[in-house]
Design an enzyme around this catalytic site. Structure first.
Site, PDB file in Angstrom:
ATOM      1  N   LYS A  28       0.854  -1.193   0.000  1.00  0.00           N
ATOM      2  CA  LYS A  28       0.000   0.000   0.000  1.00  0.00           C
ATOM      3  C   LYS A  28       0.878   1.226   0.000  1.00  0.00           C
ATOM      4  O   LYS A  28       1.955   1.231   0.611  1.00  0.00           O
ATOM      5  CB  LYS A  28      -0.882   0.005   1.259  1.00  0.00           C
ATOM      6  CG  LYS A  28      -2.089   0.905   1.154  1.00  0.00           C
ATOM      7  CD  LYS A  28      -3.249   0.222   0.457  1.00  0.00           C
ATOM      8  CE  LYS A  28      -4.438   1.127   0.324  1.00  0.00           C
ATOM      9  NZ  LYS A  28      -5.589   0.439  -0.273  1.00  0.00           N
ATOM     10  N   GLY A  59     -22.198   5.569   4.793  1.00  0.00           N
ATOM     11  CA  GLY A  59     -21.353   6.072   3.714  1.00  0.00           C
ATOM     12  C   GLY A  59     -21.984   5.807   2.368  1.00  0.00           C
ATOM     13  O   GLY A  59     -22.295   4.661   2.027  1.00  0.00           O
ATOM     14  N   GLY A 104     -20.647   6.917  -0.634  1.00  0.00           N
ATOM     15  CA  GLY A 104     -19.619   7.285  -1.616  1.00  0.00           C
ATOM     16  C   GLY A 104     -19.655   6.320  -2.779  1.00  0.00           C
ATOM     17  O   GLY A 104     -20.701   5.768  -3.141  1.00  0.00           O
ATOM     18  N   VAL A 117     -18.637   3.221  -3.254  1.00  0.00           N
ATOM     19  CA  VAL A 117     -19.116   1.858  -3.022  1.00  0.00           C
ATOM     20  C   VAL A 117     -20.517   1.873  -2.383  1.00  0.00           C
ATOM     21  O   VAL A 117     -21.419   1.149  -2.820  1.00  0.00           O
ATOM     22  CB  VAL A 117     -18.145   1.072  -2.109  1.00  0.00           C
ATOM     23  CG1 VAL A 117     -18.676  -0.326  -1.836  1.00  0.00           C
ATOM     24  CG2 VAL A 117     -16.776   0.988  -2.741  1.00  0.00           C
TER      25      VAL A 117
HETATM   26  P1  NAD Z   1     -15.612   7.182  -0.769  1.00  0.00           P
HETATM   27  O1  NAD Z   1     -14.646   8.161  -0.236  1.00  0.00           O
HETATM   28  O2  NAD Z   1     -16.131   7.353  -2.159  1.00  0.00           O
HETATM   29  O3  NAD Z   1     -16.898   7.069   0.203  1.00  0.00           O
HETATM   30  C1  NAD Z   1     -16.842   7.136   1.572  1.00  0.00           C
HETATM   31  C2  NAD Z   1     -18.058   7.924   2.018  1.00  0.00           C
HETATM   32  O4  NAD Z   1     -18.171   7.863   3.438  1.00  0.00           O
HETATM   33  C3  NAD Z   1     -17.998   9.402   1.651  1.00  0.00           C
HETATM   34  O5  NAD Z   1     -19.155   9.744   0.933  1.00  0.00           O
HETATM   35  C4  NAD Z   1     -17.931  10.114   2.996  1.00  0.00           C
HETATM   36  O6  NAD Z   1     -18.601  11.360   2.992  1.00  0.00           O
HETATM   37  C5  NAD Z   1     -18.624   9.113   3.881  1.00  0.00           C
HETATM   38  N1  NAD Z   1     -18.327   9.248   5.309  1.00  0.00           N
HETATM   39  C6  NAD Z   1     -17.174   9.607   5.905  1.00  0.00           C
HETATM   40  N2  NAD Z   1     -17.318   9.585   7.245  1.00  0.00           N
HETATM   41  C7  NAD Z   1     -18.578   9.173   7.492  1.00  0.00           C
HETATM   42  C8  NAD Z   1     -19.318   8.936   8.675  1.00  0.00           C
HETATM   43  N3  NAD Z   1     -18.776   9.110   9.893  1.00  0.00           N
HETATM   44  N4  NAD Z   1     -20.593   8.506   8.566  1.00  0.00           N
HETATM   45  C9  NAD Z   1     -21.154   8.328   7.357  1.00  0.00           C
HETATM   46  N5  NAD Z   1     -20.500   8.546   6.189  1.00  0.00           N
HETATM   47  C10 NAD Z   1     -19.234   8.957   6.265  1.00  0.00           C
HETATM   48  O7  NAD Z   1     -14.915   5.755  -0.609  1.00  0.00           O
HETATM   49  P2  NAD Z   1     -15.343   4.375  -1.275  1.00  0.00           P
HETATM   50  O8  NAD Z   1     -14.456   4.120  -2.444  1.00  0.00           O
HETATM   51  O9  NAD Z   1     -16.813   4.303  -1.437  1.00  0.00           O
HETATM   52  O10 NAD Z   1     -14.856   3.337  -0.156  1.00  0.00           O
HETATM   53  C11 NAD Z   1     -15.588   3.173   1.047  1.00  0.00           C
HETATM   54  C12 NAD Z   1     -14.825   2.235   1.968  1.00  0.00           C
HETATM   55  O11 NAD Z   1     -14.648   0.980   1.321  1.00  0.00           O
HETATM   56  C13 NAD Z   1     -13.394   2.720   2.320  1.00  0.00           C
HETATM   57  O12 NAD Z   1     -13.100   2.281   3.619  1.00  0.00           O
HETATM   58  C14 NAD Z   1     -12.514   1.985   1.328  1.00  0.00           C
HETATM   59  O13 NAD Z   1     -11.202   1.811   1.834  1.00  0.00           O
HETATM   60  C15 NAD Z   1     -13.254   0.663   1.240  1.00  0.00           C
HETATM   61  N6  NAD Z   1     -13.032  -0.062  -0.026  1.00  0.00           N
HETATM   62  C16 NAD Z   1     -13.300   0.537  -1.215  1.00  0.00           C
HETATM   63  C17 NAD Z   1     -13.085  -0.172  -2.391  1.00  0.00           C
HETATM   64  C18 NAD Z   1     -13.386   0.440  -3.744  1.00  0.00           C
HETATM   65  O14 NAD Z   1     -13.414  -0.304  -4.742  1.00  0.00           O
HETATM   66  N7  NAD Z   1     -13.656   1.732  -3.827  1.00  0.00           N
HETATM   67  C19 NAD Z   1     -12.605  -1.491  -2.341  1.00  0.00           C
HETATM   68  C20 NAD Z   1     -12.353  -2.076  -1.084  1.00  0.00           C
HETATM   69  C21 NAD Z   1     -12.574  -1.354   0.064  1.00  0.00           C
END
Ligand code: NAD
Length: 359
Positions: free
Chosen positions: A80, A184, A186, A188
C-alpha cells in the site's frame, strides 16, 4: 524511532519513504508480503496529522492487501502507498507524475491503483511515467485493457457477501424486505444501496456529505435518512459500514442492534478483540477483506495473460459468496470468531506457498 517496534510492522518486508521537495510529494510505501506474487495495493492520499499516522495506516492497509489477495485466490502480495496531503489542494499533475517516477524504483515489486483521495483519472496521469499501475480507466491503453473504476465491482462483491450472511442467519439469502443500514454513500456505498434497492431491501442511509444523502434520497424511494453518528445502532438485519475503518470498537459494539455486519470499509475492527466481542454477542461479522475483495479482483483482471475480461472477473467475484459461507461454517463448527477463521485460512495459504517455494 525504530519502526520495527510498531505493532503494525510485524511481518512486513519493506517500508519506504518517498519525498520530493519541489512538488511537495511526501508519503510511504509498505510491502507486507510477496510470497504469492508482486505486491498490489492502492495509493491513498489523505491529510494525515503526522507521519506516524500515515505509516500506521500504510502498514495496516498493506497487511490487509496480503490477506485480501490470498483469500480471493489471487497470485498477488500485499502493499500500500499513502501520500500525506490534501487531495483537493496538493494534487497537481507534476505531483502525480513525480509519484509515478518514484514507482519505477520498485521495478515491479509494487503495483498501485486508486484509493481514497486518488481517482482512476489520477492513475492515468501517474501512468504517463510508469508501467507499474493497475486499475486503468476503461478502454485500451497500448496493450493494456483498462478495468475501470473498481467500486461498482466491490459493491457487487459486498452484495454477494450480504447474501451469504443472510443465508447463514435466516436460512435464505433473499434481499427483498431485508433492512440494511448503510454507513457512507460514496463510490461503493451508493452503488451497493442501488443494488439492494433494486432487489427490494429497506434502506437506512447516512453520510456526512449532505449532497450525497440528497442524491441517494432522490433515487431510493422510501429510504430513511439518519444522522451519521447513529447509523450503526439502527435495528436492522444488516449494518453495512462503507465509509471509515475502526467503526467496530468499544463505543459502537454495545450499541449495535443488527444481526449482521457486512460492508466494504477496510479495517472495520478497531482491534481483533472487537471481532471476538461481536462473536460473543452473536452478531455475524463478514471479515472486511473477504467481503470487499471485488475491487481487487477487478483490478487484478488486468494482469491476466489475455488481458481484462469482464465476464471472468464477475465469475470470480461471485465466489465471495462461497468464501464467506466457508468461513461461517468453519466458525460455527470450531466455535471461533469469523475474523480469526479468515486469518487462519490466509495463514494456511501463505505457509503452503512458503513451503512450495522452499522445496
Ligand atoms: P468514498 O470516499 O467514495 O466514500 C466514503 C463515504 O463515506 C464518503 O461519501 C464520505 O462522505 C462518507 N463518510 C465519511 N465519514 C462518514 C461517517 N462518519 N458517517 C457516514 N458517512 C461517512 O470511498 P469508497 O471508495 O466508497 O470506499 C468506502 C470504503 O470501502 C473505504 O473504507 C474503502 O477503503 C473501502 N473499499 C473501497 C473499495 C473500492 O473499490 N472503492 C474497495 C475495497 C474497500
Amino acid at each position: 524511532m525504530d519502526f520495527r517496534t510498531l505493532p503494525d510492522f510485524k511481518g512486513h518486508k519493506l517500508l519506504t519513504m518517498i519525498n520530493d521537495e519541489q512538488t511537495g510529494l511526501h508519503g510511504f510505501v509498505a510491502i507486507h508480503n510477496d510470497i504469492l506474487g508482486p505486491a498490489l495495493g492502492g495509493t491513498r492520499m489523505y491529510l494525515y496529522p503526522n507521519d506516524l499516522a500515515a505509516i500506521t495506516d500504510a502498514l495496516r492497509l498493506s497487511r490487509g492487501m496480503t490477506y485480501k489477495a490470498a483469500l480471493a485466490g489471487l497470485k498477488l502480495g500485499g502493499g500500500k502507498a499513502v501520500l500525506v496531503g490534501d487531495p483537493k489542494k496538493n494534487k497537481t499533475e507534476a505531483y502525480l507524475r513525480v509519484y509515478g517516477q518514484y514507482l519505477n524504483y520498485f521495478n515491479g515489486a509494487f503495483f498501485t491503483g486508486e484509493d481514497v483521495g486518488i481517482t482512476v483519472a489520477d492513475i492515468e496521469v501517474i501512468a504517463k511515467e510508469t508501467l507499474f499501475v493497475n486499475g486503468r480507466s476503461e478502454g485500451l491503453h497500448g496493450d493494456v485493457k483498462g478495468s475501470g473504476d473498481p467500486s461498482p465491482v466491490t459493491s457487487l462483491g459486498v452484495l454477494y457477501g450480504i447474501r451469504a450472511c443472510l443465508e447463514t442467519i435466516f436460512g435464505n439469502d433473499t434481499i427483498s424486505d431485508r433492512s440494511v443500514a448503510i454507513q457512507g454513500l460514496g463510490k461503493v456505498g451508493f452503488c451497493l444501496a442501488n443494488l439492494l434497492y433494486e432487489q427490494g431491501a429497506r434502506l437506512i442511509i447516512a453520510d456526512t456529505d449532505n449532497r450525497l444523502v440528497e442524491r441517494a434520497l432522490a433515487k431510493f424511494q422510501g429510504a430513511q435518512v439518519v444522522e451519521p453518528h447513529i447509523i450503526h445502532c439502527q435495528k436492522v438485519d444488516v449494518y453495512s459500514p462503507c465509509a471509515l475503518g475502526a467503526v467496530l470498537n468499544d463505543a459502537t459494539i454495545p450499541e449495535l442492534q443488527c444481526r449482521i455486519v457486512a460492508g466494504a470499509a477496510n479495517n472495520q475492527l478497531a482491534t481483533p478483540t472487537h471481532g471476538d466481542t461481536l462473536f460473543t454477542r452473536g452478531i455475524l461479522y463478514a471479515p472486511d477483506y473477504a467481503i470487499n475483495a471485488g475491487g481487487l479482483i477487478n483490478i487484478a483482471g488486468e494482469r491476466e495473460l489475455n488481458g481484462y475480461e469482464r465476464e471472468r472477473t464477475l465469475r470470480k467475484v461471485a465466489c465471495i459468496y462461497d468464501t464467506l459461507k466457508n468461513i461461517f461454517e468453519r466458525s460455527a463448527c470450531e466455535q471461533v470468531p469469523t475474523h480469526s477463521v479468515a486469518d487462519k485460512m490466509v495463514e494456511e495459504i501463505l505457509t503452503n506457498a512458503e513451503k512450495l517455494k522452499n522445496n
